[in-house]
Each structure stands twice: as structure tokens, then as C-alpha cells.
Design a protein around this motif. Structure first.
Motif, short mmCIF file in Angstrom:
data_model
loop_
_atom_site.label_atom_id
_atom_site.label_comp_id
_atom_site.label_asym_id
_atom_site.label_seq_id
_atom_site.Cartn_x
_atom_site.Cartn_y
_atom_site.Cartn_z
N LYS A 236 70.99 13.40 33.03
CA LYS A 236 70.86 13.88 34.41
C LYS A 236 71.94 14.89 34.76
O LYS A 236 71.70 15.81 35.54
N GLY B 155 73.12 11.46 38.32
CA GLY B 155 73.79 12.56 37.64
C GLY B 155 73.40 13.95 38.14
O GLY B 155 74.25 14.82 38.27
N HIS B 156 72.11 14.15 38.45
CA HIS B 156 71.68 15.49 38.84
C HIS B 156 71.94 15.79 40.32
O HIS B 156 71.79 16.92 40.76
N PHE C 68 84.92 6.68 31.01
CA PHE C 68 83.97 7.05 29.96
C PHE C 68 82.82 7.86 30.57
O PHE C 68 82.53 8.98 30.15
N SER C 69 82.22 7.30 31.61
CA SER C 69 81.08 7.97 32.24
C SER C 69 81.49 9.29 32.88
O SER C 69 80.74 10.27 32.84
N LEU D 293 78.73 7.00 40.87
CA LEU D 293 77.81 7.56 39.87
C LEU D 293 76.97 6.42 39.29
O LEU D 293 77.49 5.39 38.89
N ALA E 101 73.18 20.48 36.01
CA ALA E 101 73.95 21.71 35.77
C ALA E 101 73.01 22.86 35.41
O ALA E 101 73.17 23.98 35.91
N ASN F 11 83.87 11.31 31.96
CA ASN F 11 84.07 12.30 30.90
C ASN F 11 82.73 12.81 30.38
O ASN F 11 82.53 14.02 30.20
N ILE F 12 81.79 11.89 30.16
CA ILE F 12 80.45 12.28 29.69
C ILE F 12 79.79 13.18 30.73
O ILE F 12 79.22 14.22 30.40
N PHE F 13 79.90 12.80 32.00
CA PHE F 13 79.29 13.57 33.07
C PHE F 13 79.81 15.01 33.07
O PHE F 13 79.03 15.97 33.10
N LYS G 208 81.53 16.76 30.73
CA LYS G 208 81.29 17.55 29.52
C LYS G 208 79.81 17.89 29.35
O LYS G 208 79.47 18.96 28.84
N ALA G 209 78.93 17.00 29.78
CA ALA G 209 77.49 17.31 29.72
C ALA G 209 77.18 18.47 30.65
O ALA G 209 76.44 19.41 30.28
N SER G 210 77.76 18.45 31.85
CA SER G 210 77.54 19.53 32.81
C SER G 210 78.05 20.85 32.25
O SER G 210 77.38 21.89 32.32
#
Lengths: 361, 361
Positions: free
Chosen positions: A239, B216-217, B232-233, B183, A244, B235-237, B239-241
Motif C-alpha cells: 500500500k 499505507g496508501h 520495522f513497519s 499505521l 507513492a 522503515n518498510i513504509f 523505503k517502499a514509498s
């Protein structure tokens, strides 16, 4: 004409049903001579589209179901009250051996619960996972699992996800030895939680093509073919990426629209080529998630998928039947379990104590 | 001239040091008459840039440190062996009351460990968090914490993050009552792990402006001013963005470059306006994360930040000193703790047992 692939489809789920579903069936049939559809839905709603899109009579069967599960239904309610729903009937077709696979655009939680209850899981797999397709910059795709079915996972689950995801990548991308990575906050071996650390040890010992930890921004770069993670992180990852990418596309559009006449003309010129590049990223181009680990091939389409998107989901279902994915998963699981790879201490203790006590787990 | 804001800065960390750091100091000084810098670094490396950028003599002091911590150093090694490093000396300036804040582009883990060891934490906060700035589509920004300092968290931690993040948003965005969200994988109250469920209950009872779960979106859409999650979440959020946005920008560039002459001309026309829109999203525009919960204002700049980026990090440090953020955090914490909000059962049990046993925790 031999019709060897039998697909059962829930025509009622999703925002564009049944019209988009029926149109997608028509389009898929036009190029796939080997497929027969069992269409589950409200006959009076579905039939007009069947006529409109001229589905060939010998290539489908329309089965009337008066009920439909809505997106607002809780999974447990859908299970209890939806006995005559199009979703349930479509899954029952797989359960009864009347279809090879089922496709639905409906309520994800309900689809997972009903499918799990009716079909059961393969071998030692207790947690089916949702495996999705994520586009990357190598003009390639990455399988991501779990996308949200299991918010908390053990290392055994993640190992099983890696194995099932590898089978999926082989089926879909024809990659002999797909690269597997674990989603993590850093790529160094010391990084991550106990979950990532333990999974690393198991995957390192396995014969999967394990490449190590993968950071969030490296997935889009195409570092791996299969990305394993718990369902919470997987959902956040997908998501966040979606948010993004959507924001970037909106910004490009806005900067063209806000520009002067020349900017607008330039925007018109570029629209096509930018659109073409972004097609690869669109949810429709990557539509069709598999519920992996179930005794049956269950494909979930986005609820808001367009006709193109649903055609892609059907096509994924078709490819997975042809590849006979569940037999492959069973064989690989048996192979690894014979070696003892992928069983965590808890599992070993449970198995041992069950043996001592003379119990079946 | 009264110089009321004293900033200590580690000139050696990051990819562009010391040149970009010194240039950024010069640029910041040109528009901020109230600031004095203590620059820590290897004199013979730093001095040439001090001369080149003509730093005004009465506005800085250069303190020679022969050692520098590298990005490859493990935090524990940096702590043990880096006693004379520029990073440690810069933090010591805050510890000794010689500076109001410290800025570094260096090794994140080392900076966190050394700062925590030297400065300690505020009140009952045992886990300092990294709070970053995330751009959103409302031409606004969202504070995200934790970005990776604490991979696993309890609901008490997340509550404290919400409180500290609200103070950060007030200081940086002048928002009286910043909106706080958790989140999660869905926005319905039933969604999430036990962590999200328990944190929801605490935040609902608190007087923070809590708006519920955020997917997330939805963050990029600007749904909240403060987003709390485990490290953890988070950081994932982030870096994914970052990965998705980078992929989109690359695709736009590639579709212009691969186009015909007209497409290239159109690209030239649009370059400026697209560039302007994307400026808001660039890592440099959002540079400067705060290590929250420490007794001292510690600002981490991206290691690869440009001069503009470092100026932004310095500017964040300056704003937080002016706002006196740590006093605000201490006051709010005391207020909530007096009411018993934000203590989980484990904490209450610990406190009670400590009292019974006559122990201090």
C-alpha cells in the motif's frame, strides 16, 4: 473442441460486476480455445451481459445463485449465511472437482475463509498466504507474500511462503530458479527482528535460491523474484508503494495541467509514451493474487479491476492450472520436510510430544 | 549581535562531508543572525572549506577531532573506540550544555547509541524513536515514527511516539492540534495486530487528536500529521514509498528519453514544471530526522544529503530549539502520566511490584 481447463467464476463480487466479469470472460474465450467457464451469479443480472458480449454457447454454463456476498460482510457472517452465494458455489465447484480453479473479485476475507473451510490446506501448511504480483523496474515482476492473510507469522510460515512463492514464480514467469529474499530494514545479516533472523537461517540451509535480506526500496529495482514477509509488513509495503506511485502520477498530471499552453501541448505529446511506460505498473496489469497453500487454485482479483484486469486474473488462474502448481508445491514441501528443513523448534517439539503421547497433531 | 542558538555539528559524517556540511553552515549563517556553530572535525580537512565559503569568524568555532566514525562501524564499536571522534565530541557539547542541539550526517546506529548513552532519555521514555518527515499530497508533511530505532514495540511505546510526534508537528508545522493515526492494514476498528488494537484503546482515551487507523496508501494523501508505528513497519513504509517514487520518476525520464525528437522537446518544456512539483517530494526537502525522547535535540541528516538538504536539517534543529521541544514533551508526558494514560498493564504491574518490594525500577 477439447476444453481441458475448467474455470469457475463468481460473477457478483467487486465494483464492476457482473458487467466487467462477463466481458472479461468473453475476451478471454476469444483467444483461449481450451477453456470452459462456470459462471455463478444472479441469472437476471448476468444474462443481459452474456447476450451483449455474445459468449459462445458451448463454452460456458450460467448457474443461478440468488445470493451475493458484499464487501461489507464479515467473513464469519459470509461463511454462516452465504451458503447459496455465488462466491461459495463457485468455490464448491473446485471442491467437487467440477472446476480446476476459481476466480472472484469479491470480499477478500470472506473468499479466504470460505475457501479455507471448504478446500482445506496442503500437507503441513496451516496458514494459506495471499501472494500478489508486484511490478519492478527490470520490466519484470516480483511475487510478494504474504499480503495480509496472516498478520503475525513464524519462521516456519515464512519458509513455506518462500517455497510456495518460488513455485508461483516458476509457473508465472518461467524462471527455473527464482531468487528469494526476505523483506527487512537492512541488507546486512545482523539486521532485523528474530523473525527475519530465524527465517534467514532456515532459507540459507534450504535449496531455494536465497539471496538474503532485501530493503523496501530494493524491491522495485527487481532484486528478487520472490519476496517473503509477514502479512502486516507485506500489506504496508504494497500500500505504501501504491500510495507513492499514485502521488507521483498525480503530480505529473498536475504539473502538466497547471502549465501554460505550451506545457499542455507538451503534455499531450508525452501522454502516450508516459502512459505506455506506466502500463506495466498499473494494478490491472498485475491483477490476480493467489491464495497459496489451499487444496485448490483460488484467484482473487482486485474489487475495482477493469475488464483488462479481470482478463489478467483469469489468465493467471489458467497458467497455474496448466502448471499444476499445487502438485508442485506438495512435492517440494514433502521433499523439504523429509530433510527436516523448515520445521521450527516448536513444530519439532509438538511432533515429538505428539509421538510420545500417541496423539495425532 | 546576540547569538542565542548554539548548534554543534559533526562535520565528518556522510558521503559529502566535510565540504557540503561547511557550505550548508555558511548558507544557513547568511540568513540566521542568531546562530553560532561549533564545528567538530579534522581541522586540516575542514579548514579549506571554511576559508572557501568564508564563514564569518565570530559565528563559528572549529574544534579539531582526529577521529571520525565511518558508516561501516558497528554502533557498539563506535561507542567503545570513538571517544575522540567528531560525532561523540559534537554530542558531548550538548551533554555539557555548550550547545542546544547537535546535527550529524553520520552513521545512524552509532549516533543513536552514543546520544542515548551520553544524554539519557526524558522521564519514563526508555526507547527513543527516529521521527522523520514524509511529504504528502496536501503540499503538507507527515511526521512518521518510529523509522527504525525500535523494531518491536509495545502499545506504551506507540503512545509515547504519538505524544512526541504531536510535539514535533506543532514545532515544525505550527499545527495546534495535529491529527494522529496508527499505521494499519485496514481502517476499520477491528483490523490489525494486538499492538494496533491496544494502541487504539490508549489513544482513544488520550487527549491527542486521534483519528484512528491509517492504511499505507492514505499517508501520501495527507490523512494525518503524525503517523505512529513500530520501527520495522515504519522503515518498510518509508523505503517502499521511496522505491516506488524513484521508479516512477525513472519511468517518466525514460519515456521522454526514448521518445522521438518531439517527445524530447516536450520533455524539455515540462522538465521545469515537473521538477518544481517533485521538489516537495525530494529527500533533501524533507531532510532532518529527530531522535525523539533523548535529553537533548539530536538531528540526523541523510548521509547522502546535498547542501540544500543539510541546510534543511540545520533549520529543523534551529526550529526545535526555538520551540523548546524537549520541555514541551516532558510537560505533556507528566500530564498524561499523572492521569495514568499510556501505561500498559505490564508497566503498572512492574510499578506496583517495585513499590511493594521497595525497589526503584
Amino acid at each position: 473442441m477439447s476444453q481441458k481447463i475448467l474455470i469457475s467464476i463468481d460473477a457478483m463480487g467487486g465494483a464492476n460486476s457482473p458487467s466487467a466479469v462477463v466481458e472479461a470472460i468473453g475476451r478471454f474465450l476469444a483467444t483461449n480455445g481450451d477453456t470452459f467457464f462456470q459462471i455463478y451469479g444472479k441469472k437476471m443480472d448476468v444474462l443481459p451481459y452474456v447476450i451483449l458480449h455474445q459468449l459462445p454457447k458451448n463454452r460456458y454454463k450460467l448457474i443461478n445463485c440468488d445470493e451475493a456476498i458484499s464487501d461489507d460482510d464479515k467473513p464469519t457472517e459470509a461463511w454462516r449465511n452465504g451458503k447459496n452465494s455465488s462466491m461459495r458455489k463457485a468455490i464448491e465447484a473446485v471442491q467437487n472437482g467440477q472446476a480446476h480453479t476459481v476466480v472472484s473479485c469479491g470480499n477478500t476475507g470472506a473468499l479466504m475463509l470460505i475457501a479455507k473451510m471448504l478446500l482445506g490446506t496442503i500437507g503441513n501448511i496451516k496458514r494459506p498466504a495471499i501472494a500478489g504480483v508486484f511490478p519492478n523496474m527490470k520490466k519484470d515482476k516480483t511475487i510478494v507474500l504474504d499480503m495480509g492473510a496472516n498478520l503475525e507469522c513464524s519462521e516456519t510460515h515464512l519458509f513455506q511462503f518462500a517455497l510456495m512463492g518460488s513455485c508461483f514464480a516458476r509457473a508465472l514467469f518461467q524462471k527455473e530458479n527464482p531468487k528469494v529474499g526476505i523483506l527487512n530494514v537492512g541488507s546486512e545479516t545482523s539486521k532485523g527482528r528474530e523473525l527475519e533472523q530465524m527465517t534467514y537461517k532456515i532459507l540459507e540451509e534450504s535449496e531455494l535460491n536465497f539471496v538474503g535480506f532485501v530493503e523496501g526500496h530494493e524491491v522495485a529495482q527487481g532484486k528478487v523474484d520472490v519476496l517473503v514477509t509477514d502479512g502486516f509488513s507485506g500489506n504496508i509495503f504494497l500500500k505504501a508503494s501504491e500510495g507513492a506511485a499514485g502521488a507521483c502520477i498525480d503530480l505529473v498530471k498536475a504539473s502538466i495541467e497547471k502549465g501554460n499552453v505550451i506545457a499542455k501541448l507538451a503534455g499531450l505529446v508525452l501522454k502516450q509514451s508516459i502512459g505506455k511506460s506506466f502500463k506495466h505498473l498499473s494494478p490491472d496489469a498485475n491483477n490476480g493474487a493467489m491464495f497459496m497453500g489451499l487444496k485448490g487454485i483460488v484467484i482473487k482479483s482486485h474489487g475495482s479491476a477493469s475488464v483488462d484486469g479481470i482478463v489478467n486474473a483469469i489468465s493467471t488462474a489458467h497458467q497455474l492450472v496448466e502448471y499444476d502448481i499445487n502438485t508442485k508445491i506438495s512435492e517440494e514441501l514433502a521433499l523439504f520436510e523429509a530433510k527436516g528443513v523448515g520445521l521450527n523448534f516448536v513444530d519439532i517439539i509438538k511432533q515429538t510430544s505428539a509421538k510420545i503421547l500417541g496423539l495425532k497433531e
